[in-house]
Design a protein around this motif. Sequence first.
Motif, short mmCIF file in Angstrom:
data_model
loop_
_atom_site.label_atom_id
_atom_site.label_comp_id
_atom_site.label_asym_id
_atom_site.label_seq_id
_atom_site.Cartn_x
_atom_site.Cartn_y
_atom_site.Cartn_z
N ASP A 1 -2.15 3.98 -3.48
CA ASP A 1 -1.73 2.69 -2.95
C ASP A 1 -2.77 2.10 -2.00
OD1 ASP A 1 0.57 0.71 -2.64
OD2 ASP A 1 0.26 1.31 -0.54
N VAL A 2 -3.44 2.95 -1.24
CA VAL A 2 -4.45 2.45 -0.30
C VAL A 2 -5.84 2.43 -0.91
CG1 VAL A 2 -3.10 3.16 1.70
CG2 VAL A 2 -4.80 4.72 0.77
N ILE B 1 0.65 7.55 -2.45
CA ILE B 1 0.26 6.82 -1.25
C ILE B 1 -1.25 6.61 -1.21
CG2 ILE B 1 0.17 6.94 1.27
CD1 ILE B 1 2.90 8.43 1.09
N HIS C 1 -4.37 2.17 7.34
CA HIS C 1 -3.29 1.33 6.80
C HIS C 1 -1.92 1.69 7.36
CE1 HIS C 1 -6.42 0.51 3.75
NE2 HIS C 1 -5.75 -0.61 3.52
N ALA C 2 -1.84 2.74 8.15
CA ALA C 2 -0.54 3.24 8.61
C ALA C 2 0.06 2.32 9.66
CB ALA C 2 -0.69 4.65 9.18
N PRO D 1 5.28 -1.99 8.19
CA PRO D 1 5.82 -2.06 6.82
C PRO D 1 5.16 -1.10 5.85
CG PRO D 1 5.49 -4.27 7.72
CD PRO D 1 4.85 -3.31 8.68
N SER D 2 3.86 -0.86 6.01
CA SER D 2 3.17 0.03 5.07
C SER D 2 3.76 1.43 5.12
CB SER D 2 1.67 0.09 5.39
OG SER D 2 1.04 -1.14 5.11
N SER D 3 3.90 1.98 6.32
CA SER D 3 4.43 3.33 6.44
C SER D 3 5.86 3.41 5.94
CB SER D 3 4.36 3.79 7.90
OG SER D 3 3.02 3.95 8.30
N ARG D 4 6.65 2.41 6.25
CA ARG D 4 8.05 2.42 5.79
C ARG D 4 8.12 2.37 4.27
NH1 ARG D 4 8.59 -0.67 10.57
NH2 ARG D 4 8.37 -2.64 9.47
N ARG D 5 7.27 1.57 3.66
CA ARG D 5 7.26 1.48 2.19
C ARG D 5 6.78 2.78 1.59
NH1 ARG D 5 3.65 -0.01 -1.59
NH2 ARG D 5 2.08 -0.55 -0.03
N TRP D 6 5.78 3.41 2.19
CA TRP D 6 5.29 4.70 1.69
C TRP D 6 6.40 5.75 1.67
CZ3 TRP D 6 0.29 5.04 5.14
CH2 TRP D 6 -0.64 4.11 4.68
N ALA E 1 -5.79 6.16 4.85
CA ALA E 1 -4.36 6.18 5.12
C ALA E 1 -4.09 5.89 6.59
CB ALA E 1 -3.77 7.53 4.72
#
Length: 324
Positions: free
Chosen positions: A184-185, A181, A161-162, A165-170, A158
Amino acid sequence: MTYIGSHALQDLDGAQLRPLPRVRAASLYYAGLRVLGLPAATRQVRNAAVVLCYHNVVSEEPAGMVASGLHITQARFRDQMQWLAGHYTVIPLRELIARIRAGTPLRRTAAISFDDAYRGVFEYACPILQELRLPATAFVVTAAAAAGEPFWWDHPDAIRHAGGPSSRRWLRDLRGDGQLILQDVGVTAPLHGPPVTRPADWDVIRAAARAGFDLGVHSATHRTLPRLTDSELRAELVDSRETLARNGGVTADLFAYPYGLWDERVRNATQAAGYTMALSLNPRLVSPNADPWALPRVNIPARITDSAFQAWITGWSPHRVPPK
């Protein structure tokens, strides 16, 4: 409108995820502020308080979790607390609200908080706070205290990938749901971190409460509150409070929004649930006319420099915007 605060995974503290030249430039910037005496001068004249937000305190940085910025070492935390005690009047959060409502000056006033109620807070932070006689509040994620499993944001996959866009989508599409989450990763193996990097269990929390450590609620599951239905929101606000009372022996009236995220619906629901104060995450100071259910807090990254720490809590934000 949703009000977004400063959380490590939103990269608003940023120090761990910035390219090295930017880190160096920021260090020079804050060192220059201190040489010029600007934070010290601001501290003397500005009628505003600061609420500090920490997450965990550890003996040494845990391998694989360094980049999260959440696990500050005990030595660094002690240095910050000693400096804070020498330059600010540190008060409980409830007294801060009382001062706001009474119109009492807030100059050089600070409060200390911890999100998530990690075990390390009670093992390593509490002795320092007791030694220096500094009050603080830990905000408990009640489902985490029961399960004892590591928080999703501490998983190395996590962390890698943070950001962006990734964090906002999470936080938006997956509603901050840790299980979704990690799926997702592509996480398939459980995280086995040191005990101090896990949430404290109810035995530890009860012992802290009996010793006089203040506790608040940080929701039941640490999901993104503005993305939840009304019934889900009620569970995060009301059921979690009842769980803390039943298992921790404390009926809390303080709440901290998960990820620092809230909107008017969430704010009003928090007030209606009986909380006297709710805190966001935002690199701003607490003004005399602050909303008690949307108080800003300054998130303190684990590796922040001394000069940056002293600047941030005086209102010179991480975005280099001078205080207004």
